[in-house]
Design a protein around this motif. Structure first.
Motif, PDB file in Angstrom:
ATOM      1  N   LYS A 192       0.932  -1.079  -0.074  1.00 36.94           N
ATOM      2  CA  LYS A 192      -0.141  -0.052   0.116  1.00 36.94           C
ATOM      3  C   LYS A 192       0.736   1.285  -0.106  1.00 36.94           C
ATOM      4  N   PHE A 193       2.158   1.248   0.505  1.00 38.87           N
ATOM      5  CA  PHE A 193       2.893   2.459   0.616  1.00 38.87           C
ATOM      6  C   PHE A 193       2.126   3.741   1.101  1.00 38.87           C
TER       7      PHE A 193
ATOM      8  N   CYS B  23       4.796   5.205   6.266  1.00 39.20           N
ATOM      9  CA  CYS B  23       5.390   3.760   6.682  1.00 39.20           C
ATOM     10  C   CYS B  23       6.410   3.071   6.215  1.00 39.20           C
TER      11      CYS B  23
ATOM     12  N   PRO C 298       6.199  -1.679   4.070  1.00 37.68           N
ATOM     13  CA  PRO C 298       6.515  -2.058   2.674  1.00 37.68           C
ATOM     14  C   PRO C 298       7.837  -2.339   2.372  1.00 37.68           C
TER      15      PRO C 298
ATOM     16  N   HIS D 208      -7.306  -3.027   6.239  1.00 40.18           N
ATOM     17  CA  HIS D 208      -7.125  -1.947   5.439  1.00 40.18           C
ATOM     18  C   HIS D 208      -8.421  -1.497   4.912  1.00 40.18           C
TER      19      HIS D 208
HETATM   20 FE1  SF4 Z   1       0.053   1.658   5.062  1.00 42.42          FE
HETATM   21 FE2  SF4 Z   1      -0.336  -0.360   6.990  1.00 42.42          FE
HETATM   22 FE3  SF4 Z   1       0.878  -0.776   4.762  1.00 42.42          FE
HETATM   23 FE4  SF4 Z   1       2.043   0.619   6.601  1.00 42.42          FE
HETATM   24  S1  SF4 Z   1       1.721  -1.671   6.791  1.00 42.42           S
HETATM   25  S2  SF4 Z   1       1.956   0.810   4.305  1.00 42.42           S
HETATM   26  S3  SF4 Z   1       0.326   1.847   7.421  1.00 42.42           S
HETATM   27  S4  SF4 Z   1      -1.239  -0.268   4.966  1.00 42.42           S
END
Ligand code: SF4
Ligand code: 5AD
Length: 445
Positions: free
Chosen positions: A161-162, A166, A169, A236
């Motif tokens: 998802k980036f 965060c 990823p 998510h």
């Molecule tokens: Fe976003 Fe969660 Fe993926 Fe981190 S782990 S990039 S917060 S969806």
């Protein structure tokens, strides 16, 4: 030749999320399968594994201060073999090697099934294994040893998802799912060892695609006799929107073993900030998802994660976060100050919010969350439900367990044991727990 790390006492210290707790248990399984024995403190161990979390602040500092303590020679002149594991090891392996020469093994979260070999090799010099291997580690892990009432089961790892704040990823790699058949097998083995509740874990658990969807897997696990409860985390919102979410939401209405609880992090109530976070959901689309969830299961307990002080967040944006907390009435929520993670896009963004403002917003947000949790718990007073007993309480005769809504329940049930599911009535509420009495007792009273 099989690796035989010696001497044989180990201690795994876990930082961070539930996935790390699961990973720590599995590293313990790997070492125990080599004949090593778990000890409760690092001081008593020959091998100390520091399973780090990189998601929020000060992870690296905690690691270095622990290493500093561990490397001091003990009374007998020995020092333990030090293993730096987890996401900090993955993200900063070479820096750790340079800054902390006493670390013997540096191993990322996707390679810990190779721990015995790495410990073996570490006898002749430091080893670093931060590859992201194509062969899933789970295939190479030994059987679980757990004796708990409630256990975690990682079904999915990694993230595509980036979100701009965060590191996941980068440290956990792309989204991968374990095959459903393996998971059903592991779940059956857990139940055979007395586990009554399984929490399916994944960074994006509702993006699970291991031959079945997450709801398909839940329906399959619900067939296991002896398994009483199923939970999952973290979802998510993006994967909940549209038809992908329909079946999971329907499962909440249709599968009695699936507990009425959903952790669905929103991060911010402001669509402008959500866009800058690359969340791919808006305030409105998130609220629409929650409305679908509540239509399927009106008593569901909702929880979320929030970040305050994301770059560019204004007081008006923050007010939208406060209002979402107020409108949704979360049963529980986790809130964090934004912290810069090097290498992520948000680290480069202008208008970083001063620390004092973050502190002040966090305090206001936490007050709102606590008020919401208390209101949720108070509204549950008088409800009858089951509690899964998980551990002894502080006072003699007291036990602590979880309600279906994941509230911690304190109660006394003469003759009951850890792992029992008892029928109770909730009789009083605190912000972080409820008090319950066995159902029959409250009927008599
Ligand atoms: Fe976003 Fe969660 Fe993926 Fe981190 S782990 S990039 S917060 S969806
Ligand atoms: N700063 C603050 N909180 C963060 N999280 C993830 N990265 C950061 C960061 N850089 C929080 C998010 C996520 C939770 C697991 O940790 O709220 O949902």
């Amino acid at each position: 030749m099989p690796a035989q790390p010696k001497p044989g006492r180990y201690h795994v210290k876990s930082f961070g999320c539930q996935m790390n707790v699961y990973d720590s248990e599995r590293m313990g399984d790997v070492l125990a399968a080599q004949g090593m024995t778990e000890v409760d403190t690092p001081e008593a161990a020959d091998v100390v594994v520091l399973n780090t979390c990189h998601i929020r602040e000060r992870a690296a500092e905690k690691l270095y201060s622990d290493i500093g303590r561990l490397r001091r020679p003990r009374a007998d002149g020995s020092r333990p073999t030090i293993v730096a594991a987890g996401c900090v090891a993955q993200a900063e392996g070479p820096e750790i090697a340079a800054r902390a020469p006493d670390v013997d093994v540096i191993v990322g979260p996707l390679a810990y099934h190779r721990l015995p070999q790495l410990l073996q090799r570490a006898r002749t010099g430091r080893v670093i294994d931060i590859d992201m291997p194509p062969v899933p580690k789970f295939d190479a892990l030994p059987a679980r040893r757990t004796g708990q009432a409630s256990a975690f089961l990682t079904v999915q790892e990694g993230c595509d998802k980036f979100c701009t704040f965060c590191v996941v990823p980068y440290t956990r790699g792309p989204e991968t799912s374990r095959p459903a058949a393996d998971l059903v097998g592991e779940a059956c083995a857990l139940v055979a060892r007395g586990v009554r509740e399984i929490t399916l874990l994944g960074q994006n658990v509702n993006a699970y695609a291991g031959g079945l969807s997450l709801s398909g897997l839940i329906r399959e696990l619900a067939q296991i006799d002896g398994l009483a409860r199923i939970r999952y985390t973290t979802s998510h919102p993006r994967d909940m929107e549209g038809s992908g979410g329909d079946d999971l939401i329907a499962a909440h209405a249709q599968v009695p073993k699936l507990m009425p609880y959903m952790h669905l992090p929103v991060q911010s109530g402001s669509s402008r900030i959500l866009k800058a976070m690359n969340r791919a959901h808006t305030r409105a689309s998130y609220l629409a998802t929650l409305a679908r969830v509540r239509a399927a299961r009106s008593d569901i307990a909702l929880s979320g994660d929030f970040i305050v002080g994301f770059p560019g967040e204004t007081e008006a944006d923050f007010q939208e976060t406060l209002s979402i907390v107020h409108d949704v009435q979360y049963a529980a929520a986790f809130s964090f100050k934004y912290s810069v993670r090097p290498g992520t896009p948000a680290a480069q963004m202008p208008d970083q919010v001063p620390e004092a403002i973050k502190d002040e917003r966090l305090a206001r947000l936490q007050a709102a969350i606590t008020a919401g949790s208390l209101a949720f718990n108070q509204a549950s007073v008088g409800r009858r439900c089951t509690v899964l007993l998980e551990r002894p309480g502080r006072k003699p005769g007291q036990l602590i367990g979880k309600t279906p809504w994941l509230q911690s329940a304190v109660l006394a049930v003469p003759g009951a044991a850890i792992g029992d599911l008892v029928e109770v009535e909730i009789v009083s509420a605190m912000p972080n727990s409820v008090e319950a009495v066995p159902f029959t007792q409250s009927q008599v009273a």
